[in-house]
Design a protein around this motif. Structure first.
Motif, PDB file in Angstrom:
ATOM      1  N   LYS A  97     -38.827 -62.767  20.720  1.00 21.82           N
ATOM      2  CA  LYS A  97     -39.959 -62.550  21.688  1.00 21.82           C
ATOM      3  C   LYS A  97     -40.197 -61.125  22.043  1.00 21.82           C
ATOM      4  CE  LYS A  97     -38.235 -66.990  24.032  1.00 21.82           C
ATOM      5  NZ  LYS A  97     -37.679 -67.421  25.306  1.00 21.82           N
ATOM      6  N   ALA A  98     -39.004 -60.093  21.807  1.00 22.90           N
ATOM      7  CA  ALA A  98     -39.729 -58.793  22.156  1.00 22.90           C
ATOM      8  C   ALA A  98     -40.851 -58.105  21.337  1.00 22.90           C
ATOM      9  CB  ALA A  98     -38.385 -57.813  21.932  1.00 22.90           C
ATOM     10  N   GLY A  99     -41.284 -58.861  20.298  1.00 27.86           N
ATOM     11  CA  GLY A  99     -42.374 -58.517  19.631  1.00 27.86           C
ATOM     12  C   GLY A  99     -42.104 -57.118  18.777  1.00 27.86           C
ATOM     13  N   GLU A 100     -43.153 -56.075  18.607  1.00 30.20           N
ATOM     14  CA  GLU A 100     -42.843 -55.040  17.792  1.00 30.20           C
ATOM     15  C   GLU A 100     -42.375 -54.107  18.524  1.00 30.20           C
ATOM     16  OE1 GLU A 100     -45.596 -51.734  15.395  1.00 30.20           O
ATOM     17  OE2 GLU A 100     -46.615 -53.586  16.159  1.00 30.20           O
ATOM     18  N   ILE A 101     -40.919 -53.395  17.849  1.00 31.69           N
ATOM     19  CA  ILE A 101     -40.164 -52.710  18.794  1.00 31.69           C
ATOM     20  C   ILE A 101     -39.818 -51.472  17.680  1.00 31.69           C
ATOM     21  CG2 ILE A 101     -39.237 -54.091  20.313  1.00 31.69           C
ATOM     22  CD1 ILE A 101     -37.035 -54.778  18.669  1.00 31.69           C
ATOM     23  N   ASP A 102     -39.326 -50.299  18.570  1.00 33.02           N
ATOM     24  CA  ASP A 102     -38.949 -49.261  17.545  1.00 33.02           C
ATOM     25  C   ASP A 102     -37.289 -48.932  17.354  1.00 33.02           C
ATOM     26  OD1 ASP A 102     -41.652 -47.880  17.142  1.00 33.02           O
ATOM     27  OD2 ASP A 102     -41.563 -48.056  19.519  1.00 33.02           O
ATOM     28  N   SER A 103     -36.751 -49.681  18.461  1.00 38.00           N
ATOM     29  CA  SER A 103     -35.241 -49.598  18.138  1.00 38.00           C
ATOM     30  C   SER A 103     -34.565 -51.043  18.892  1.00 38.00           C
ATOM     31  CB  SER A 103     -34.734 -48.231  19.110  1.00 38.00           C
ATOM     32  OG  SER A 103     -33.404 -48.273  18.769  1.00 38.00           O
ATOM     33  N   ILE A 104     -33.354 -51.184  18.748  1.00 37.46           N
ATOM     34  CA  ILE A 104     -32.777 -52.118  19.405  1.00 37.46           C
ATOM     35  C   ILE A 104     -31.217 -51.715  19.713  1.00 37.46           C
ATOM     36  CG2 ILE A 104     -31.405 -54.472  19.262  1.00 37.46           C
ATOM     37  CD1 ILE A 104     -33.299 -54.883  16.612  1.00 37.46           C
ATOM     38  N   GLY A 105     -30.778 -51.826  21.259  1.00 38.38           N
ATOM     39  CA  GLY A 105     -29.654 -51.368  21.611  1.00 38.38           C
ATOM     40  C   GLY A 105     -28.850 -52.493  22.324  1.00 38.38           C
ATOM     41  N   ILE A 106     -27.560 -52.734  22.128  1.00 37.79           N
ATOM     42  CA  ILE A 106     -26.735 -53.612  22.840  1.00 37.79           C
ATOM     43  C   ILE A 106     -25.726 -53.125  23.996  1.00 37.79           C
ATOM     44  CG2 ILE A 106     -25.503 -55.623  22.404  1.00 37.79           C
ATOM     45  CD1 ILE A 106     -26.398 -55.808  19.468  1.00 37.79           C
ATOM     46  N   ASP A 107     -25.650 -53.714  25.071  1.00 35.81           N
ATOM     47  CA  ASP A 107     -24.695 -53.362  26.000  1.00 35.81           C
ATOM     48  C   ASP A 107     -23.941 -54.685  26.507  1.00 35.81           C
ATOM     49  OD1 ASP A 107     -25.598 -54.016  28.722  1.00 35.81           O
ATOM     50  OD2 ASP A 107     -27.141 -52.932  27.973  1.00 35.81           O
ATOM     51  N   SER A 108     -22.672 -54.560  26.919  1.00 37.43           N
ATOM     52  CA  SER A 108     -22.086 -55.939  27.366  1.00 37.43           C
ATOM     53  C   SER A 108     -20.756 -55.379  28.368  1.00 37.43           C
ATOM     54  CB  SER A 108     -21.485 -56.959  26.223  1.00 37.43           C
ATOM     55  OG  SER A 108     -20.013 -56.427  25.765  1.00 37.43           O
ATOM     56  N   TRP A 109     -20.233 -56.493  28.793  1.00 36.39           N
ATOM     57  CA  TRP A 109     -18.974 -56.093  29.582  1.00 36.39           C
ATOM     58  C   TRP A 109     -17.861 -55.531  28.479  1.00 36.39           C
ATOM     59  CZ3 TRP A 109     -20.576 -60.761  27.660  1.00 36.39           C
ATOM     60  CH2 TRP A 109     -19.785 -61.616  26.702  1.00 36.39           C
ATOM     61  N   ALA A 110     -16.855 -55.077  29.321  1.00 36.84           N
ATOM     62  CA  ALA A 110     -15.808 -54.306  28.308  1.00 36.84           C
ATOM     63  C   ALA A 110     -14.756 -55.161  28.071  1.00 36.84           C
ATOM     64  CB  ALA A 110     -15.459 -53.208  29.233  1.00 36.84           C
ATOM     65  N   GLY A 125     -24.955 -46.518  25.561  1.00 33.50           N
ATOM     66  CA  GLY A 125     -23.710 -46.617  26.105  1.00 33.50           C
ATOM     67  C   GLY A 125     -23.365 -48.022  26.402  1.00 33.50           C
ATOM     68  N   SER A 126     -22.613 -48.627  25.321  1.00 35.07           N
ATOM     69  CA  SER A 126     -22.468 -50.175  25.116  1.00 35.07           C
ATOM     70  C   SER A 126     -21.604 -50.753  26.037  1.00 35.07           C
ATOM     71  CB  SER A 126     -21.906 -50.602  23.750  1.00 35.07           C
ATOM     72  OG  SER A 126     -20.627 -50.209  23.721  1.00 35.07           O
ATOM     73  N   HIS A 127     -20.789 -50.130  27.012  1.00 35.82           N
ATOM     74  CA  HIS A 127     -20.157 -50.617  28.091  1.00 35.82           C
ATOM     75  C   HIS A 127     -21.331 -50.708  29.192  1.00 35.82           C
ATOM     76  CE1 HIS A 127     -16.997 -50.231  31.608  1.00 35.82           C
ATOM     77  NE2 HIS A 127     -17.663 -51.617  31.635  1.00 35.82           N
ATOM     78  N   ASP A 128     -21.425 -51.822  29.796  1.00 33.53           N
ATOM     79  CA  ASP A 128     -22.678 -51.817  30.523  1.00 33.53           C
ATOM     80  C   ASP A 128     -22.650 -50.856  31.878  1.00 33.53           C
ATOM     81  OD1 ASP A 128     -20.740 -53.250  31.880  1.00 33.53           O
ATOM     82  OD2 ASP A 128     -22.012 -54.985  31.957  1.00 33.53           O
ATOM     83  N   THR A 129     -21.457 -50.431  32.347  1.00 33.34           N
ATOM     84  CA  THR A 129     -21.506 -49.645  33.463  1.00 33.34           C
ATOM     85  C   THR A 129     -21.898 -48.142  32.979  1.00 33.34           C
ATOM     86  OG1 THR A 129     -19.784 -50.896  34.436  1.00 33.34           O
ATOM     87  CG2 THR A 129     -20.024 -48.563  35.225  1.00 33.34           C
TER      88      THR A 129
END
Length: 432
Positions: free
Chosen positions: A62-75, A207-211
């Motif tokens: 759904k994000a369409g054309e993008i130049d990068s992907i990054g993932i964060d979550s709880w720890a 910063g994959s820790h969401d905080t």
């Protein structure tokens, strides 16, 4: 124009956000949201991580054309892979009871600098029956990144929450990891590093820790600020260049976690809006009418960090039992907000005293910044101005680190924060 996709996974929901950087501004649009929560399997509480991955793939489409992907979550939570790289079992939820009664060894704080939380990764591993079968451990964002790219790594800011990093060196501690299987912990990578690619699109470590991502988007104008990343948890602290490892810091239950650009997130965990979320789940009712009523009633103070409030369940009953009196729903809500505001103020005061970092403004970011009553009560309790917003700080921080990595923005954290101030609506609360 540069567009990136930020995958932001919280303890109750996840979403994929499209971030666009153009003309000196950053804008975000949520393109996909999905539920997240604990799954009971036998006598254990798990996360449905394969289900989350399916939702992430839907969101990226759904994000369409993008130049990068990054993932964060709880720890702290993790998946274990076998020798062929397959997930051994759904990751266990940090609110599971398997670490009940675990005590930290002496001298631990001097090495990892973390406040004692029984669910930290190192303590979960002490209760992990699948460890002998495991070839490698991946924290949740790193596991999803691996499924996207086929490449493994451990992003630094989240790795510091495991309890297995030496806070002085920023590396896996040989002493704390000596009883773990060889090569269980992957090589560290840092925000801005490449994490591989997905169908030709770069995947960037954030910063994959969401905080850690949220703190990037704190719209501070100088270094004299405290932050409250307010959601399911309230993470209350200051940003430092070096850890604080004194006995007084340990006694005050402060933690030293890694931040973006080599900073230290010196903070205390406060139970947060989990208390309110569980009450609303029990009542099956809307929040706004209760907040309006709560503004005109008196509450009763309780300790929001009492472990009795950690598990899911009947939160209103536990709060009334702690306070020793029956209360209306509005009184319970006011009690939660008064108690959180006081806990916020205590943490801000202790952070200043223990670190020597003076504070003249408190920034509340995350979903809690929408709660006007909580923001005002926090300003009153702290005796300091509170700046509320952005509510989407985690996604914004994720987007900004990606944007800098692909060359769409440049500069230090101060430059990224200026971009947030220029782009996002903020609200100011003065103490009464």
């Amino acid at each position: 124009m540069t567009a990136v996709a930020a995958v932001d996974l919280g303890a109750s929901s996840g979403r994929v956000v499209r971030g666009v950087i153009t003309d000196g501004a950053v804008r975000i649009e949520e393109v996909h949201r999905f539920a997240n929560g604990p799954v009971h399997h036998g006598d254990r509480l798990h996360w449905d991580v394969p289900g989350l991955y399916r939702e992430v793939l839907t969101g990226l489409k759904k994000a369409g054309e993008i130049d990068s992907i990054g993932i964060d979550s709880w720890a702290v939570d993790y998946g274990l892979l076998d020798a062929r790289g397959r997930l051994l079992d759904n990751p266990v939820h940090y609110r599971d009871s398997r670490t009940d009664g675990i005590k930290p060894p002496d001298g631990l704080y001097e090495v990892n600098g973390l406040q004692f939380q029984p669910f930290n990764t190192m303590f979960q591993l002490m209760a992990e029956p699948l460890l002998p079968q495991a070839s490698q451990l991946l924290l949740i964002p790193d596991l999803l990144s691996y499924w996207l790219t086929g490449e493994r790594g451990a992003e630094y800011t989240n790795a510091t929450t495991t309890g297995l990093i030496d806070v002085r060196t920023g590396q896996w501690s040989p002493d704390l990891t000596r009883n773990l299987p060889a090569d269980l912990l992957p090589k560290l990578r840092h925000p801005g590093d490449s994490a591989g690619s997905y169908h030709g699109v770069p995947v960037t470590a954030v910063g994959s820790h969401d905080t850690a991502s949220a703190v990037v988007a704190v719209p501070a104008e100088n270094e004299r600020f405290a932050y409250i990343s307010c959601g399911t948890w309230s993470l209350v602290g200051v940003e430092l260049s070096d850890p604080v490892l004194t006995p007084e810091s340990q006694a005050a239950n402060f933690t030293n976690e890694g931040g973006v650009d080599g900073t230290i997130r010196y903070l205390r965990n406060v139970m947060g809006l989990w208390l309110l979320q569980e009450c609303l789940r029990k009542w099956d009712t809307a929040l706004d009418p209760l907040l309006r009523e709560a503004a005109h009633v008196r509450g009763r103070l309780f300790d929001p960090n009492d472990p009795v409030f950690l598990p899911p369940g009947d939160m209103p009953t536990r709060i009334q039992q702690w306070c020793g009196t029956p209360m209306t729903r509005a009184e319970i809500v006011r009690s939660i907000l008064d108690s959180l505001a006081l806990a916020h103020a205590d943490a801000v005061e202790d952070a200043q005293r223990l670190s020597g970092q003076e504070v003249d403004t408190v920034h509340i970011v995350g979903g809690g910044s929408h709660n006007e009553l909580l923001c005002q009560l926090t300003a009153d309790a702290c005796g300091l101005p509170v700046v509320a917003g952005p509510a989407e700080a985690t996604a914004l921080g994720n987007v900004l680190v990606q944007a800098r990595a692909v060359g769409a923005v440049h500069g230090t954290l101060a430059d990224l924060r200026k971009l947030v101030r220029q782009s996002q609506p903020l609200r100011r609360y003065l103490p009464r």
